[in-house]
Design an enzyme around this catalytic site. Structure first.
Site, PDB file in Angstrom:
ATOM      1  N   ARG A 164      84.157  83.979   5.206  1.00 18.69           N
ATOM      2  CA  ARG A 164      84.126  84.672   3.901  1.00 18.69           C
ATOM      3  C   ARG A 164      85.262  84.211   2.986  1.00 18.69           C
ATOM      4  O   ARG A 164      85.894  85.017   2.286  1.00 18.69           O
ATOM      5  CB  ARG A 164      84.202  86.202   4.076  1.00 18.69           C
ATOM      6  N   SER A 238      79.029  94.437   2.653  1.00 18.37           N
ATOM      7  CA  SER A 238      80.262  94.748   3.405  1.00 18.37           C
ATOM      8  C   SER A 238      81.451  94.783   2.445  1.00 18.37           C
ATOM      9  O   SER A 238      81.673  93.826   1.721  1.00 18.37           O
ATOM     10  CB  SER A 238      80.536  93.661   4.448  1.00 18.37           C
ATOM     11  N   GLU A 334      86.488  92.294   1.319  1.00 18.86           N
ATOM     12  CA  GLU A 334      85.595  91.144   1.105  1.00 18.86           C
ATOM     13  C   GLU A 334      85.180  91.100  -0.377  1.00 18.86           C
ATOM     14  O   GLU A 334      84.993  90.032  -0.961  1.00 18.86           O
ATOM     15  CB  GLU A 334      84.360  91.279   2.009  1.00 18.86           C
TER      16      GLU A 334
HETATM   17  C1  LIG Z   1      73.187  94.694  -0.208  1.00 16.61           C
HETATM   18  C2  LIG Z   1      74.104  93.510  -0.114  1.00 16.61           C
HETATM   19  C3  LIG Z   1      74.118  92.745   1.029  1.00 16.61           C
HETATM   20  C4  LIG Z   1      74.969  91.631   1.128  1.00 16.61           C
HETATM   21  N1  LIG Z   1      74.938  90.887   2.273  1.00 16.61           N
HETATM   22  C5  LIG Z   1      75.751  89.810   2.384  1.00 16.61           C
HETATM   23  C6  LIG Z   1      75.715  89.013   3.566  1.00 16.61           C
HETATM   24  O1  LIG Z   1      74.929  89.245   4.482  1.00 16.61           O
HETATM   25  N2  LIG Z   1      76.556  87.965   3.638  1.00 16.61           N
HETATM   26  C7  LIG Z   1      77.416  87.639   2.628  1.00 16.61           C
HETATM   27  O2  LIG Z   1      78.156  86.654   2.769  1.00 16.61           O
HETATM   28  N3  LIG Z   1      77.461  88.382   1.493  1.00 16.61           N
HETATM   29  C8  LIG Z   1      76.654  89.445   1.349  1.00 16.61           C
HETATM   30  N4  LIG Z   1      76.704  90.205   0.212  1.00 16.61           N
HETATM   31  C9  LIG Z   1      77.652  89.860  -0.852  1.00 16.61           C
HETATM   32  C10 LIG Z   1      77.037  88.991  -1.992  1.00 16.61           C
HETATM   33  O3  LIG Z   1      75.641  89.023  -1.931  1.00 16.61           O
HETATM   34  C11 LIG Z   1      77.508  87.532  -1.904  1.00 16.61           C
HETATM   35  O4  LIG Z   1      78.894  87.444  -1.896  1.00 16.61           O
HETATM   36  C12 LIG Z   1      76.959  86.699  -3.075  1.00 16.61           C
HETATM   37  O5  LIG Z   1      77.228  85.332  -2.862  1.00 16.61           O
HETATM   38  C13 LIG Z   1      77.548  87.104  -4.424  1.00 16.61           C
HETATM   39  O6  LIG Z   1      76.812  86.438  -5.439  1.00 16.61           O
HETATM   40  P1  LIG Z   1      76.857  86.935  -6.930  1.00 16.61           P
HETATM   41  O7  LIG Z   1      76.124  85.921  -7.754  1.00 16.61           O
HETATM   42  O8  LIG Z   1      76.393  88.320  -7.032  1.00 16.61           O
HETATM   43  O9  LIG Z   1      78.427  86.838  -7.233  1.00 16.61           O
HETATM   44  P2  LIG Z   1      79.299  87.816  -8.148  1.00 16.61           P
HETATM   45  O10 LIG Z   1      79.456  89.122  -7.476  1.00 16.61           O
HETATM   46  O11 LIG Z   1      78.777  87.813  -9.534  1.00 16.61           O
HETATM   47  O12 LIG Z   1      80.690  87.039  -8.110  1.00 16.61           O
HETATM   48  C14 LIG Z   1      81.405  86.939  -6.894  1.00 16.61           C
HETATM   49  C15 LIG Z   1      82.623  86.036  -7.132  1.00 16.61           C
HETATM   50  O13 LIG Z   1      82.179  84.713  -7.423  1.00 16.61           O
HETATM   51  C16 LIG Z   1      82.648  84.271  -8.709  1.00 16.61           C
HETATM   52  N5  LIG Z   1      81.545  83.479  -9.275  1.00 16.61           N
HETATM   53  C17 LIG Z   1      80.263  83.887  -9.474  1.00 16.61           C
HETATM   54  N6  LIG Z   1      79.508  82.846  -9.909  1.00 16.61           N
HETATM   55  C18 LIG Z   1      80.328  81.783  -9.993  1.00 16.61           C
HETATM   56  C19 LIG Z   1      80.154  80.412 -10.378  1.00 16.61           C
HETATM   57  N7  LIG Z   1      78.959  79.914 -10.779  1.00 16.61           N
HETATM   58  N8  LIG Z   1      81.237  79.576 -10.329  1.00 16.61           N
HETATM   59  C20 LIG Z   1      82.447  80.025  -9.935  1.00 16.61           C
HETATM   60  N9  LIG Z   1      82.670  81.304  -9.565  1.00 16.61           N
HETATM   61  C21 LIG Z   1      81.626  82.167  -9.584  1.00 16.61           C
HETATM   62  C22 LIG Z   1      82.971  85.548  -9.467  1.00 16.61           C
HETATM   63  O14 LIG Z   1      83.972  85.345 -10.457  1.00 16.61           O
HETATM   64  C23 LIG Z   1      83.457  86.454  -8.327  1.00 16.61           C
HETATM   65  O15 LIG Z   1      84.825  86.192  -8.038  1.00 16.61           O
HETATM   66  C24 LIG Z   1      75.854  91.318   0.058  1.00 16.61           C
HETATM   67  C25 LIG Z   1      75.836  92.098  -1.102  1.00 16.61           C
HETATM   68  C26 LIG Z   1      74.964  93.184  -1.195  1.00 16.61           C
HETATM   69  C27 LIG Z   1      74.945  93.986  -2.463  1.00 16.61           C
END
Ligand SMILES: Cc1cc2nc3c(=O)[nH]c(=O)nc-3n(C[C@H](O)[C@H](O)[C@H](O)COP(=O)(O)OP(=O)(O)OC[C@H]3O[C@@H](n4cnc5c(N)ncnc54)[C@H](O)[C@@H]3O)c2cc1C
Length: 338
Positions: A164, A238, A334
Protein backbone atom coordinates in the site's frame (compact mmCIF):
# COMPACT_ATOMS: atom_id res chain seq x y z
CA UNK A 1 -11.71 24.76 -19.38
CA UNK A 2 -14.70 23.69 -17.38
CA UNK A 3 -13.85 25.44 -14.12
CA UNK A 4 -16.19 25.56 -11.11
CA UNK A 5 -15.84 27.82 -8.09
CA UNK A 6 -16.86 26.98 -4.51
CA UNK A 7 -17.80 23.53 -5.65
CA UNK A 8 -19.21 20.81 -3.39
CA UNK A 9 -17.09 17.63 -3.26
CA UNK A 10 -19.86 15.52 -1.68
CA UNK A 11 -20.31 13.46 -4.86
CA UNK A 12 -16.56 13.19 -5.45
CA UNK A 13 -15.49 11.25 -2.35
CA UNK A 14 -16.82 7.84 -1.31
CA UNK A 15 -17.04 8.93 2.34
CA UNK A 16 -19.72 11.35 1.10
CA UNK A 17 -18.23 14.16 3.15
CA UNK A 18 -19.68 17.55 2.26
CA UNK A 19 -16.82 20.02 1.84
CA UNK A 20 -16.19 22.64 -0.83
CA UNK A 21 -13.28 23.25 -3.17
CA UNK A 22 -12.37 26.83 -4.05
CA UNK A 23 -11.86 25.62 -7.63
CA UNK A 24 -12.76 22.31 -9.24
CA UNK A 25 -11.82 21.21 -12.72
CA UNK A 26 -12.66 17.95 -14.44
CA UNK A 27 -9.97 17.21 -17.05
CA UNK A 28 -11.33 15.05 -19.86
CA UNK A 29 -8.60 15.48 -22.48
CA UNK A 30 -4.84 15.73 -22.55
CA UNK A 31 -5.13 19.17 -24.22
CA UNK A 32 -7.23 20.44 -21.31
CA UNK A 33 -4.52 19.27 -18.95
CA UNK A 34 -1.87 21.07 -20.99
CA UNK A 35 -3.86 24.33 -20.99
CA UNK A 36 -4.48 24.07 -17.23
CA UNK A 37 -0.75 23.63 -16.63
CA UNK A 38 0.09 26.72 -18.66
CA UNK A 39 -2.58 28.85 -16.94
CA UNK A 40 -1.99 31.43 -14.19
CA UNK A 41 -4.55 29.62 -12.06
CA UNK A 42 -2.24 26.66 -11.46
CA UNK A 43 0.74 28.92 -10.76
CA UNK A 44 -1.07 30.88 -8.05
CA UNK A 45 -2.99 28.13 -6.22
CA UNK A 46 -2.44 24.92 -4.31
CA UNK A 47 -3.78 21.91 -6.12
CA UNK A 48 -4.82 18.36 -5.35
CA UNK A 49 -5.23 15.49 -7.81
CA UNK A 50 -8.39 13.46 -7.55
CA UNK A 51 -9.57 10.23 -9.14
CA UNK A 52 -12.80 8.72 -7.84
CA UNK A 53 -12.16 9.91 -4.28
CA UNK A 54 -12.30 6.36 -2.89
CA UNK A 55 -9.12 6.63 -0.82
CA UNK A 56 -9.38 10.15 0.49
CA UNK A 57 -10.87 11.84 3.55
CA UNK A 58 -11.55 15.56 3.31
CA UNK A 59 -11.48 17.10 6.79
CA UNK A 60 -12.11 20.69 5.68
CA UNK A 61 -12.86 22.85 2.65
CA UNK A 62 -10.04 22.81 0.11
CA UNK A 63 -8.63 26.28 -0.54
CA UNK A 64 -7.12 25.53 -3.94
CA UNK A 65 -7.81 23.65 -7.17
CA UNK A 66 -9.11 20.09 -7.18
CA UNK A 67 -7.94 18.53 -10.45
CA UNK A 68 -10.07 15.53 -11.27
CA UNK A 69 -8.36 13.50 -13.97
CA UNK A 70 -10.95 11.79 -16.18
CA UNK A 71 -9.08 11.11 -19.45
CA UNK A 72 -10.07 7.64 -20.67
CA UNK A 73 -8.81 5.02 -23.13
CA UNK A 74 -7.46 1.46 -23.26
CA UNK A 75 -4.98 0.40 -25.98
CA UNK A 76 -2.88 -2.63 -26.75
CA UNK A 77 0.65 -1.44 -27.39
CA UNK A 78 2.50 -4.73 -27.86
CA UNK A 79 1.85 -8.44 -28.00
CA UNK A 80 3.87 -11.64 -27.94
CA UNK A 81 2.70 -15.22 -28.09
CA UNK A 82 2.33 -15.32 -24.29
CA UNK A 83 1.77 -11.73 -23.22
CA UNK A 84 -0.12 -8.60 -24.01
CA UNK A 85 1.00 -5.08 -23.09
CA UNK A 86 -2.03 -2.93 -22.33
CA UNK A 87 -1.94 0.81 -21.72
CA UNK A 88 -4.81 2.54 -19.93
CA UNK A 89 -5.32 6.26 -19.42
CA UNK A 90 -5.21 7.56 -15.83
CA UNK A 91 -8.88 8.55 -15.76
CA UNK A 92 -10.10 5.13 -16.88
CA UNK A 93 -12.14 3.38 -14.20
CA UNK A 94 -10.07 0.53 -12.73
CA UNK A 95 -13.00 -1.90 -12.76
CA UNK A 96 -13.62 -1.17 -16.48
CA UNK A 97 -10.00 -2.15 -17.18
CA UNK A 98 -10.44 -5.36 -15.17
CA UNK A 99 -13.68 -6.15 -17.04
CA UNK A 100 -11.88 -5.57 -20.35
CA UNK A 101 -8.99 -7.88 -19.36
CA UNK A 102 -11.32 -10.58 -18.04
CA UNK A 103 -13.42 -10.40 -21.22
CA UNK A 104 -10.34 -10.89 -23.40
CA UNK A 105 -8.90 -13.60 -21.08
CA UNK A 106 -5.78 -11.58 -20.28
CA UNK A 107 -4.66 -12.94 -16.90
CA UNK A 108 -3.16 -10.91 -14.06
CA UNK A 109 -5.66 -8.44 -12.56
CA UNK A 110 -8.81 -10.54 -12.12
CA UNK A 111 -8.13 -10.85 -8.36
CA UNK A 112 -8.29 -7.03 -8.24
CA UNK A 113 -11.92 -7.03 -9.40
CA UNK A 114 -14.31 -4.46 -7.97
CA UNK A 115 -11.70 -2.20 -6.36
CA UNK A 116 -13.17 1.30 -6.69
CA UNK A 117 -11.18 4.12 -8.24
CA UNK A 118 -9.23 5.11 -11.32
CA UNK A 119 -6.31 3.55 -13.15
CA UNK A 120 -4.16 6.64 -12.41
CA UNK A 121 -4.59 6.21 -8.66
CA UNK A 122 -3.90 2.46 -8.67
CA UNK A 123 -0.08 2.83 -8.49
CA UNK A 124 -0.27 5.44 -5.70
CA UNK A 125 -0.83 2.82 -3.03
CA UNK A 126 -0.05 -0.22 -5.19
CA UNK A 127 -3.62 -1.48 -4.85
CA UNK A 128 -3.93 -5.05 -3.70
CA UNK A 129 -6.46 -7.73 -2.87
CA UNK A 130 -6.85 -11.51 -2.80
CA UNK A 131 -3.14 -12.30 -3.09
CA UNK A 132 -2.33 -9.90 -5.96
CA UNK A 133 -0.95 -6.37 -6.03
CA UNK A 134 -0.83 -3.94 -8.94
CA UNK A 135 2.96 -4.32 -9.06
CA UNK A 136 2.56 -7.99 -10.11
CA UNK A 137 1.08 -6.95 -13.47
CA UNK A 138 2.73 -3.54 -13.74
CA UNK A 139 4.97 -2.73 -16.72
CA UNK A 140 5.55 1.05 -16.58
CA UNK A 141 3.67 4.33 -16.22
CA UNK A 142 3.73 7.78 -17.71
CA UNK A 143 3.37 10.90 -15.62
CA UNK A 144 3.39 14.62 -16.10
CA UNK A 145 5.16 16.83 -13.59
CA UNK A 146 2.77 19.63 -12.71
CA UNK A 147 5.33 22.36 -11.96
CA UNK A 148 7.34 21.85 -15.18
CA UNK A 149 4.96 20.06 -17.56
CA UNK A 150 7.66 17.45 -18.21
CA UNK A 151 6.63 13.91 -19.09
CA UNK A 152 8.44 11.19 -17.19
CA UNK A 153 8.21 7.42 -17.52
CA UNK A 154 8.62 5.23 -14.42
CA UNK A 155 9.68 1.59 -14.47
CA UNK A 156 8.46 -0.82 -11.81
CA UNK A 157 11.69 -0.39 -9.83
CA UNK A 158 11.45 3.41 -9.99
CA UNK A 159 7.92 3.33 -8.57
CA UNK A 160 9.33 1.70 -5.42
CA UNK A 161 6.16 -0.29 -4.85
CA UNK A 162 5.60 -1.65 -1.37
CA UNK A 163 2.60 -2.78 0.64
CA UNK A 164 0.00 0.00 0.00
CA UNK A 165 2.82 2.36 -0.82
CA UNK A 166 4.94 3.78 -3.63
CA UNK A 167 7.15 6.75 -4.47
CA UNK A 168 3.94 8.63 -5.38
CA UNK A 169 2.71 8.49 -1.78
CA UNK A 170 6.02 9.87 -0.56
CA UNK A 171 8.65 12.01 -2.40
CA UNK A 172 6.35 12.56 -5.39
CA UNK A 173 3.08 12.99 -3.49
CA UNK A 174 0.82 15.35 -5.47
CA UNK A 175 3.77 16.45 -7.64
CA UNK A 176 2.97 14.58 -10.82
CA UNK A 177 -0.16 13.36 -12.44
CA UNK A 178 -0.22 9.75 -13.55
CA UNK A 179 -1.58 9.94 -17.08
CA UNK A 180 -1.08 6.36 -18.34
CA UNK A 181 -0.47 2.99 -16.71
CA UNK A 182 0.82 0.05 -18.74
CA UNK A 183 0.35 -3.55 -17.65
CA UNK A 184 1.84 -6.83 -18.83
CA UNK A 185 -0.88 -9.46 -18.78
CA UNK A 186 -0.65 -13.14 -19.59
CA UNK A 187 -2.41 -14.75 -22.53
CA UNK A 188 -1.56 -18.09 -20.99
CA UNK A 189 -3.92 -19.31 -18.27
CA UNK A 190 -2.57 -18.33 -14.84
CA UNK A 191 -4.89 -18.60 -11.88
CA UNK A 192 -3.80 -17.27 -8.49
CA UNK A 193 -5.69 -18.85 -5.60
CA UNK A 194 -3.04 -18.13 -2.96
CA UNK A 195 -5.53 -16.16 -0.85
CA UNK A 196 -7.34 -18.48 1.54
CA UNK A 197 -10.91 -17.16 1.32
CA UNK A 198 -10.71 -17.30 -2.48
CA UNK A 199 -9.31 -20.83 -2.62
CA UNK A 200 -11.87 -21.95 0.00
CA UNK A 201 -14.69 -20.57 -2.13
CA UNK A 202 -13.40 -22.40 -5.23
CA UNK A 203 -12.20 -25.60 -3.58
CA UNK A 204 -14.76 -27.82 -5.31
CA UNK A 205 -13.99 -26.56 -8.82
CA UNK A 206 -11.66 -28.73 -10.96
CA UNK A 207 -8.59 -26.91 -12.27
CA UNK A 208 -9.75 -27.30 -15.88
CA UNK A 209 -13.05 -25.63 -14.99
CA UNK A 210 -11.40 -22.62 -13.34
CA UNK A 211 -11.78 -19.65 -15.67
CA UNK A 212 -10.66 -16.05 -15.35
CA UNK A 213 -14.34 -15.05 -15.31
CA UNK A 214 -15.11 -17.47 -12.48
CA UNK A 215 -12.22 -16.10 -10.41
CA UNK A 216 -13.30 -12.50 -11.06
CA UNK A 217 -16.95 -13.28 -10.24
CA UNK A 218 -15.93 -15.09 -7.06
CA UNK A 219 -13.78 -12.17 -5.90
CA UNK A 220 -16.74 -9.86 -6.55
CA UNK A 221 -19.09 -12.15 -4.63
CA UNK A 222 -16.76 -12.28 -1.60
CA UNK A 223 -16.21 -8.52 -1.69
CA UNK A 224 -19.93 -7.78 -1.94
CA UNK A 225 -20.63 -10.01 1.08
CA UNK A 226 -17.99 -8.31 3.25
CA UNK A 227 -17.59 -4.68 2.23
CA UNK A 228 -20.06 -1.83 2.59
CA UNK A 229 -21.17 -0.28 -0.71
CA UNK A 230 -20.14 3.41 -0.61
CA UNK A 231 -23.35 4.30 -2.48
CA UNK A 232 -25.27 3.03 0.54
CA UNK A 233 -22.85 3.77 3.40
CA UNK A 234 -19.92 6.17 2.99
CA UNK A 235 -16.46 4.63 3.43
CA UNK A 236 -13.04 4.39 1.79
CA UNK A 237 -12.37 0.67 2.24
CA UNK A 238 -9.68 -0.22 4.80
CA UNK A 239 -8.89 2.86 6.82
CA UNK A 240 -5.69 1.38 8.29
CA UNK A 241 -2.84 -0.71 6.95
CA UNK A 242 -2.10 -4.10 8.48
CA UNK A 243 0.96 -3.51 10.68
CA UNK A 244 4.12 -5.42 9.87
CA UNK A 245 6.32 -6.97 12.58
CA UNK A 246 9.81 -8.44 12.29
CA UNK A 247 10.13 -12.11 13.22
CA UNK A 248 11.56 -11.17 16.65
CA UNK A 249 8.77 -8.66 17.34
CA UNK A 250 6.19 -11.18 16.18
CA UNK A 251 7.44 -13.91 18.56
CA UNK A 252 7.10 -11.50 21.51
CA UNK A 253 3.69 -10.32 20.31
CA UNK A 254 2.39 -13.86 19.89
CA UNK A 255 3.47 -14.85 23.40
CA UNK A 256 1.25 -12.05 24.75
CA UNK A 257 -1.62 -12.50 22.28
CA UNK A 258 -1.66 -16.12 21.11
CA UNK A 259 -5.06 -15.86 19.44
CA UNK A 260 -4.16 -12.85 17.24
CA UNK A 261 -4.95 -13.09 13.53
CA UNK A 262 -1.80 -12.81 11.43
CA UNK A 263 -0.14 -14.02 8.24
CA UNK A 264 3.45 -14.52 7.17
CA UNK A 265 4.52 -11.66 4.93
CA UNK A 266 8.06 -12.65 3.98
CA UNK A 267 11.02 -14.62 5.37
CA UNK A 268 11.65 -11.76 7.82
CA UNK A 269 8.23 -10.43 8.72
CA UNK A 270 4.62 -11.07 9.68
CA UNK A 271 1.53 -8.96 9.24
CA UNK A 272 -1.00 -8.66 12.03
CA UNK A 273 -4.63 -8.22 10.95
CA UNK A 274 -5.43 -4.61 11.91
CA UNK A 275 -9.13 -5.56 11.92
CA UNK A 276 -8.46 -8.06 14.73
CA UNK A 277 -6.60 -5.44 16.82
CA UNK A 278 -9.42 -2.92 16.36
CA UNK A 279 -12.08 -5.50 17.15
CA UNK A 280 -10.28 -6.50 20.37
CA UNK A 281 -10.36 -2.82 21.41
CA UNK A 282 -14.15 -3.02 21.23
CA UNK A 283 -14.76 -0.86 18.16
CA UNK A 284 -16.29 -3.40 15.77
CA UNK A 285 -19.87 -2.37 15.02
CA UNK A 286 -19.67 0.44 17.56
CA UNK A 287 -21.27 3.70 16.46
CA UNK A 288 -19.95 7.03 17.72
CA UNK A 289 -22.06 9.94 16.48
CA UNK A 290 -22.46 9.59 12.73
CA UNK A 291 -19.50 7.31 12.27
CA UNK A 292 -18.17 3.95 13.45
CA UNK A 293 -16.13 0.84 12.65
CA UNK A 294 -18.10 -1.36 10.24
CA UNK A 295 -20.01 -4.25 11.84
CA UNK A 296 -18.57 -6.92 9.47
CA UNK A 297 -14.99 -5.58 9.25
CA UNK A 298 -13.58 -3.27 11.92
CA UNK A 299 -10.84 -2.05 9.55
CA UNK A 300 -13.43 0.01 7.68
CA UNK A 301 -14.73 3.26 9.11
CA UNK A 302 -18.18 4.17 7.85
CA UNK A 303 -20.22 7.33 7.58
CA UNK A 304 -23.74 6.49 8.74
CA UNK A 305 -24.88 9.77 7.20
CA UNK A 306 -23.94 13.38 7.78
CA UNK A 307 -20.53 12.70 9.34
CA UNK A 308 -17.89 15.36 8.84
CA UNK A 309 -14.37 14.44 7.80
CA UNK A 310 -12.97 15.60 11.12
CA UNK A 311 -15.47 13.39 12.97
CA UNK A 312 -14.20 10.39 10.98
CA UNK A 313 -10.58 11.39 11.62
CA UNK A 314 -11.26 11.78 15.34
CA UNK A 315 -12.58 8.22 15.52
CA UNK A 316 -9.60 6.96 13.50
CA UNK A 317 -7.22 8.64 15.95
CA UNK A 318 -9.09 7.19 18.92
CA UNK A 319 -8.72 3.73 17.37
CA UNK A 320 -5.01 4.40 16.78
CA UNK A 321 -4.54 5.44 20.45
CA UNK A 322 -6.42 2.47 21.91
CA UNK A 323 -4.56 -0.04 19.71
CA UNK A 324 -1.24 1.56 20.66
CA UNK A 325 -2.07 1.51 24.39
CA UNK A 326 -3.33 -2.07 24.45
CA UNK A 327 -1.02 -3.76 21.92
CA UNK A 328 1.95 -1.37 21.61
CA UNK A 329 1.37 -1.28 17.85
CA UNK A 330 0.92 1.88 15.81
CA UNK A 331 -1.66 1.64 13.01
CA UNK A 332 -0.82 3.69 9.93
CA UNK A 333 -3.65 5.26 7.95
CA UNK A 334 -4.15 3.79 4.49
CA UNK A 335 -6.57 6.59 3.54
CA UNK A 336 -5.14 9.95 2.41
CA UNK A 337 -6.20 12.70 4.83
CA UNK A 338 -6.66 16.17 3.33
C1 LIG B 1 -15.38 -0.08 -0.73
C2 LIG B 1 -13.92 0.12 -1.01
C3 LIG B 1 -13.09 -0.98 -1.13
C4 LIG B 1 -11.72 -0.81 -1.40
N1 LIG B 1 -10.94 -1.92 -1.53
C5 LIG B 1 -9.62 -1.77 -1.79
C6 LIG B 1 -8.79 -2.93 -1.95
O1 LIG B 1 -9.26 -4.07 -1.91
N2 LIG B 1 -7.48 -2.73 -2.18
C7 LIG B 1 -6.93 -1.49 -2.28
O2 LIG B 1 -5.72 -1.39 -2.50
N3 LIG B 1 -7.70 -0.38 -2.14
C8 LIG B 1 -9.02 -0.49 -1.90
N4 LIG B 1 -9.79 0.62 -1.74
C9 LIG B 1 -9.18 1.95 -1.82
C10 LIG B 1 -9.29 2.62 -3.23
O3 LIG B 1 -10.25 1.96 -4.01
C11 LIG B 1 -7.95 2.60 -3.97
O4 LIG B 1 -6.94 3.18 -3.22
C12 LIG B 1 -8.05 3.32 -5.33
O5 LIG B 1 -6.87 3.11 -6.07
C13 LIG B 1 -8.27 4.82 -5.18
O6 LIG B 1 -8.57 5.34 -6.47
P1 LIG B 1 -9.26 6.75 -6.63
O7 LIG B 1 -9.27 7.06 -8.10
O8 LIG B 1 -10.55 6.78 -5.95
O9 LIG B 1 -8.20 7.69 -5.89
P2 LIG B 1 -8.51 8.99 -5.01
O10 LIG B 1 -9.13 8.59 -3.73
O11 LIG B 1 -9.22 10.00 -5.83
O12 LIG B 1 -7.02 9.48 -4.74
C14 LIG B 1 -6.16 8.70 -3.94
C15 LIG B 1 -4.77 9.35 -3.96
O13 LIG B 1 -4.23 9.28 -5.28
C16 LIG B 1 -3.94 10.59 -5.80
N5 LIG B 1 -4.29 10.54 -7.23
C17 LIG B 1 -5.49 10.20 -7.76
N6 LIG B 1 -5.40 10.15 -9.12
C18 LIG B 1 -4.14 10.48 -9.43
C19 LIG B 1 -3.41 10.61 -10.66
N7 LIG B 1 -3.99 10.39 -11.87
N8 LIG B 1 -2.09 10.95 -10.61
C20 LIG B 1 -1.47 11.17 -9.43
N9 LIG B 1 -2.10 11.07 -8.24
C21 LIG B 1 -3.41 10.72 -8.24
C22 LIG B 1 -4.79 11.54 -4.97
O14 LIG B 1 -4.22 12.84 -4.89
C23 LIG B 1 -4.79 10.82 -3.61
O15 LIG B 1 -3.60 11.14 -2.89
C24 LIG B 1 -11.18 0.50 -1.50
C25 LIG B 1 -12.02 1.61 -1.37
C26 LIG B 1 -13.38 1.42 -1.14
C27 LIG B 1 -14.27 2.63 -1.04
Amino acid sequence: MNLHENYSLKNYNTFGVDVKARYFIDITSYNELRSLLSSDLIKTNHFLLLGSGSNILFTKDYDGIIIKYSVKGINIIDETQDHIIVEAAGGEIWEDLVTYAVGKEYYGIENLSLIPGTVGAAPIQNIGAYGVELKDAFHHLESLEISTGLIRTFSKTECNFQYRNSIFKNELKNKCIITKVTLKLSKVKKINLSYKSLSDELKDVRHDDLTIKLVSDTVKKIRQSKLPDPRVMGNAGSFFKNPELTNAQFIEFQKRFPDAAYFKQSEDSYKIAAGWLIEKCGFKGKRIGNTGAYEKQALIIVNYGGASGSEVKELAEKIQNDVLNIFGIFLDFEVNIV
